[in-house]
Design a protein around this motif. Structure first.
Motif, mmCIF file in Angstrom:
data_model
loop_
_atom_site.group_PDB
_atom_site.id
_atom_site.type_symbol
_atom_site.label_atom_id
_atom_site.label_comp_id
_atom_site.label_asym_id
_atom_site.label_seq_id
_atom_site.Cartn_x
_atom_site.Cartn_y
_atom_site.Cartn_z
ATOM 1 N N SER A 133 0.870 -1.181 0.000
ATOM 2 C CA SER A 133 0.000 0.000 0.000
ATOM 3 C C SER A 133 0.903 1.225 0.000
ATOM 4 C CB SER A 133 -0.954 0.003 1.209
ATOM 5 O OG SER A 133 -0.262 0.023 2.433
ATOM 6 N N LEU A 134 0.891 1.952 -1.110
ATOM 7 C CA LEU A 134 1.767 3.111 -1.297
ATOM 8 C C LEU A 134 0.937 4.379 -1.122
ATOM 9 C CD1 LEU A 134 4.230 3.596 -4.317
ATOM 10 C CD2 LEU A 134 3.014 5.480 -3.247
ATOM 11 N N PHE A 135 1.239 5.162 -0.097
ATOM 12 C CA PHE A 135 0.511 6.399 0.179
ATOM 13 C C PHE A 135 1.296 7.595 -0.365
ATOM 14 C CE2 PHE A 135 -1.362 3.514 3.178
ATOM 15 C CZ PHE A 135 -2.666 3.961 3.354
ATOM 16 N N ALA A 136 0.681 8.343 -1.268
ATOM 17 C CA ALA A 136 1.304 9.550 -1.812
ATOM 18 C C ALA A 136 1.112 10.703 -0.832
ATOM 19 C CB ALA A 136 0.675 9.892 -3.162
ATOM 20 N N LEU A 137 2.219 11.300 -0.390
ATOM 21 C CA LEU A 137 2.159 12.465 0.491
ATOM 22 C C LEU A 137 2.426 13.754 -0.280
ATOM 23 C CD1 LEU A 137 4.072 11.074 3.608
ATOM 24 C CD2 LEU A 137 1.620 10.975 3.108
ATOM 25 N N SER A 138 3.111 13.644 -1.408
ATOM 26 C CA SER A 138 3.302 14.750 -2.340
ATOM 27 C C SER A 138 2.379 14.519 -3.532
ATOM 28 C CB SER A 138 4.748 14.794 -2.836
ATOM 29 O OG SER A 138 5.659 14.935 -1.782
#
Length: 275
Positions: A133-138
């Motif tokens: 699960s890859l969470f984009a913060l930018s």
């Protein structure tokens, strides 16, 4: 059927057919801001690894800030991961990946075990063994090097060196989105051609029978474990520990409030009751 049920079905179908699905707006702007701040603190504490020169990397984030534990317990994210890995899946590692300005592209790769195609029976009881699960913060854009991947490569034996660029797609999104993907999906970071870091959190998950990268049962501070939810303790592996024999026929597990062993070894008292 409710809208929620239809949404869940859509994401599950995409995981089957494509090997990935995208969830938008799973983090609030406040959570995104908090996560970036916590990542910066972690990097400043000299916890960044040399695993990938040109990129700030760190591990074991679920021990560091509550916002990272919140990410792991988003209901829709958990549903997608449970669909791939079973309801008792655990956390393999939670890490940060922040490519610096000018960072070059990663090669396409798969995560976890050697490639294994789906068998013709009860697919999700066998493979995949890992999921991300890859969470984009930018903001993820083509210019900032948004993660690229090859749709449906999770169930095909493919040589990554021979895949033409037109078969690749990118995870273009706003901050707060999450990419869930089968560990067998060919993927890799694209070059960061901006003058800013691209912040993201990568949560690696595995089936409960697998050995995780991080030994959470011994590396998470005890006060954090005691204050955590039962779900978080399960994700850390406190319900799939190996028991150790304190004395003959008296099995114990690492003792944390609320933790349960996978197999209920009840010890001497229970043995006497059954004599």
């Amino acid at each position: 059927e409710s809208t929620t049920d239809l949404t869940i079905q859509k994401h599950r179908q995409e995981l089957d057919d494509l090997g990935y699905t995208i969830l938008h707006d799973v983090l609030t702007p406040e959570q995104v801001e908090e996560a970036i701040a916590a990542l910066k603190v972690t990097y400043a504490e000299d916890r960044a690894t040399e695993h990938e020169p040109g990129t700030l990397r760190t591990h074991n984030l679920s021990a560091r800030a509550e916002v990272f534990r919140e990410m792991l317990q988003v209901p829709l994210v958990m549903d997608c991961l449970a669909y791939l890995l079973g309801d008792d899946y655990i956390l393999c590692d939670s890490g940060g990946r922040s490519p610096k300005p000018g960072m070059k592209a990663q090669g396409l790769h798969r995560d976890g075990d050697d490639f294994m195609p789906n068998p013709p029976y009860n697919v999700h009881a066998v493979v995949p063994t890992f999921a991300q699960s890859l969470f984009a913060l930018s903001e993820f854009t083509a210019e900032s090097g948004a993660t690229r991947f090859v749709p449906a490569s999770h169930n095909k034996e493919m040589d990554s060196a021979t895949i033409p660029p037109e078969e690749e797609r990118q995870f273009i999104c706003k901050p707060g989105a999450c990419l869930i993907y089968d560990g067998r999906l060919l993927h890799g970071g694209a070059p960061n051609n901006t003058d800013e870091y691209r912040y993201a959190v990568l949560n690696f998950h595995c089936r409960a029978r697998m050995k995780p990268f991080c030994d959470h049962t011994r590396s998470i501070p005890r006060d954090i474990v005691e204050a955590a939810s039962p779900t978080m303790r399960r994700l850390w592996g406190f319900e799939c520990q190996s028991a150790w024999e304190e004395s003959p026929r008296n099995y114990k597990i690492i003792e944390v409030t609320g933790a349960k062993p996978r197999f209920e070894y009840r010890g001497k008292a229970a043995d006497k009751e059954n004599e």
